[in-house]
Design an enzyme around this catalytic site. Structure first.
Site, PDB file in Angstrom:
ATOM      1  N   GLY A  51       0.788  -1.187  -0.039  1.00 32.59           N
ATOM      2  CA  GLY A  51       0.015   0.020   0.012  1.00 32.59           C
ATOM      3  C   GLY A  51       0.936   1.256  -0.069  1.00 32.59           C
ATOM      4  O   GLY A  51       0.499   2.418   0.544  1.00 32.59           O
ATOM      5  N   GLY A  62      -0.242   4.988  -0.981  1.00 31.75           N
ATOM      6  CA  GLY A  62      -1.351   5.692  -0.649  1.00 31.75           C
ATOM      7  C   GLY A  62      -0.834   6.938   0.114  1.00 31.75           C
ATOM      8  O   GLY A  62       0.362   7.303   0.133  1.00 31.75           O
ATOM      9  N   GLN A  63      -1.774   7.661   0.880  1.00 33.92           N
ATOM     10  CA  GLN A  63      -1.318   8.771   1.631  1.00 33.92           C
ATOM     11  C   GLN A  63      -0.111   8.429   2.608  1.00 33.92           C
ATOM     12  O   GLN A  63       0.694   9.250   2.729  1.00 33.92           O
ATOM     13  CB  GLN A  63      -2.646   9.355   2.313  1.00 33.92           C
ATOM     14  N   ASP A  87       2.130  -1.938  -4.589  1.00 30.78           N
ATOM     15  CA  ASP A  87       0.815  -1.469  -4.283  1.00 30.78           C
ATOM     16  C   ASP A  87       0.057  -2.100  -5.505  1.00 30.78           C
ATOM     17  O   ASP A  87       0.737  -2.473  -6.325  1.00 30.78           O
ATOM     18  CB  ASP A  87       0.857   0.047  -4.569  1.00 30.78           C
ATOM     19  N   ARG A 117      -1.549  -0.171  -7.388  1.00 30.38           N
ATOM     20  CA  ARG A 117      -1.192   0.864  -8.455  1.00 30.38           C
ATOM     21  C   ARG A 117       0.169   0.261  -9.134  1.00 30.38           C
ATOM     22  O   ARG A 117       1.192  -0.115  -8.294  1.00 30.38           O
ATOM     23  CB  ARG A 117      -1.064   2.169  -7.864  1.00 30.38           C
ATOM     24  N   ASP A 143      -0.879  -7.397  -5.260  1.00 31.20           N
ATOM     25  CA  ASP A 143      -2.152  -7.695  -4.526  1.00 31.20           C
ATOM     26  C   ASP A 143      -1.966  -8.181  -3.460  1.00 31.20           C
ATOM     27  O   ASP A 143      -1.695  -9.521  -3.379  1.00 31.20           O
ATOM     28  CB  ASP A 143      -3.266  -8.253  -5.576  1.00 31.20           C
ATOM     29  N   TYR A 178     -15.446  -0.287   8.562  1.00 26.38           N
ATOM     30  CA  TYR A 178     -14.063   0.121   8.722  1.00 26.38           C
ATOM     31  C   TYR A 178     -13.783  -0.088  10.070  1.00 26.38           C
ATOM     32  O   TYR A 178     -12.606  -0.727  10.401  1.00 26.38           O
ATOM     33  CB  TYR A 178     -13.871   1.425   8.217  1.00 26.38           C
ATOM     34  N   LYS A 200     -11.436  -2.724  11.579  1.00 23.81           N
ATOM     35  CA  LYS A 200     -10.084  -2.359  12.628  1.00 23.81           C
ATOM     36  C   LYS A 200      -9.986  -3.139  13.775  1.00 23.81           C
ATOM     37  O   LYS A 200      -8.956  -3.613  14.324  1.00 23.81           O
ATOM     38  CB  LYS A 200      -9.790  -0.938  12.769  1.00 23.81           C
TER      39      LYS A 200
END
Ligand code: NAD
Ligand code: AKB
Length: 312
Positions: free
Chosen positions: A10, A13-14, A36, A38, A54, A144, A148
């Site tokens: 990941g 990401g941010q 990622d 992407r 993935d 979500y 978590k």
């Protein structure tokens, strides 16, 4: 001493972009493999290895871990609160199976450490609103938050039963300028800066008096690295640590932005995200993190606002 080789999942990401760059500074560019769904990220290009991966494909993940001699995994791939409410099944599937894949591989390959972030979204309407403690009533209302909370207990389980050294933080809403946010309820506190600079006005999807726990990205990256570098015997929480930096409302961040952009104006049009925000605490008690590994934030609201406006 074992040479650490880190896989960040990941990484586009941010948080992933900034965490990957920070880890590369510490461990060396080639010892931190970014991955990622992407294909590539321009902010990471040329700074070290990047693979398209993935996390749901356990076999491919396992192959990468063996092929690249990975010793640590940072798992950041997830679907966040607002996007999760639009596709609850997908959010549950990715957030749970992704974590279980990583924990299983960590156990099988005897990885030295795993990092996986939780969130203040584990808390729900029955949790204390102010200074929400580490241990308290936890009844999340979003998929979500449920994922978590379940994930926190899987981390604890793999640590207690199999000895996997997995560590976790319950991040508040994270504010940053390098990489765009990925679909959370706290994203307004990032959008507002871009709109303030470009259009001098912003339509906010939360009410003006909605206080939420927030943190500036440099604090979040430092907290992550400090937690991961702490001696294992200092880590008393194997679910996930509360951490905290600031708490503000849309009205308060507007006041702070107006000190730099006096003509900036805001109007409010709450949507489905208001209900999510209302279910979360307004502030967090992070005294256990402070005691165990000396956690202390550096950025308050005004310092963060100035840095954001200087850097966007
Ligand atoms: P993000 O949405 O910005 O990034 C997630 C990344 O994961 C994306 O680049 C996406 O392409 C990638 N990804 C999605 N599915 C994948 C898959 N199947 N395989 C591999 N990669 C995949 O999220 P973020 O804000 O960087 O959050 C990272 C972690 O931190 C998440 O676990 C999130 O829940 C947690 N967190 C974030 C915040 C916040 O404010 N940003 C707050 C609390 C917790
Ligand atoms: C979200 O709003 O979903 C995230 C979080 C607090 O976990 N920023």
């Amino acid at each position: 001493m074992v040479k650490e080789k880190i896989l960040v999942i990941g990484a586009s990401g941010q948080i992933g972009v900034e965490l990957t760059l920070a880890l590369r500074k510490i461990y060396g560019n080639n010892n931190v493999v970014a991955s990622d769904l992407r294909e590539q990220n321009p902010l990471l290009e040329g700074t070290g290895p990047y693979v398209s991966l993935d996390v749901m494909n356990k076999e491919m993940l396992h192959v990468q871990v063996i092929r690249q001699n990975i010793t640590q995994i940072y798992l950041l791939a997830a679907i966040l609160s607002a996007t999760g409410e639009k596709n609850p099944n997908l959010a549950w599937h990715l957030n749970m199976q992704g974590l279980l894949n990583v924990l299983d591989i960590a156990r099988e390959e005897k990885l030295s450490k795993v990092y996986w972030p939780s969130s203040i979204a584990v808390f729900g309407p029955t949790s204390p609103k102010q200074s929400c403690p580490q241990q308290t009533i936890i009844e999340p209302i979003t998929v979500y938050g449920i994922s978590k909370y379940a994930g926190e207990f899987w981390c604890n389980y793999y640590n207690q039963r199999y000895g996997v050294d997995v560590r976790s933080l319950r991040y508040p809403g994270l504010i940053s300028y390098k990489s765009a946010p990925g679909g959370g309820t706290t994203d307004y506190a990032i959008e507002i800066f871009h709109e303030a600079l470009e259009n001098k006005k912003y339509e906010c999807f939360l009410q003006e008096d909605t206080y939420l726990p927030m943190m500036y990205m440099p604090d979040a990256i430092r907290a992550t690295i400090e937690l991961m570098e702490a001696p294992a015997e200092n880590i008393s929480i194997r679910t996930s640590y509360n951490i905290s930096a600031m708490s503000f409302s849309p009205k308060e961040i507007t006041t702070s932005i107006k000190k730099h952009i006096p003509e900036f104006s805001i109007n409010y049009k709450p949507d489905y995200r208001q209900k999510i925000a209302n279910s979360w605490p307004q502030s967090i008690d992070d005294s256990v993190a402070a005691n165990d590994w000396n956690w202390k934030p550096e950025y308050d609201l005004d310092k963060m606002v100035k840095d954001m406006l200087d850097n966007i």
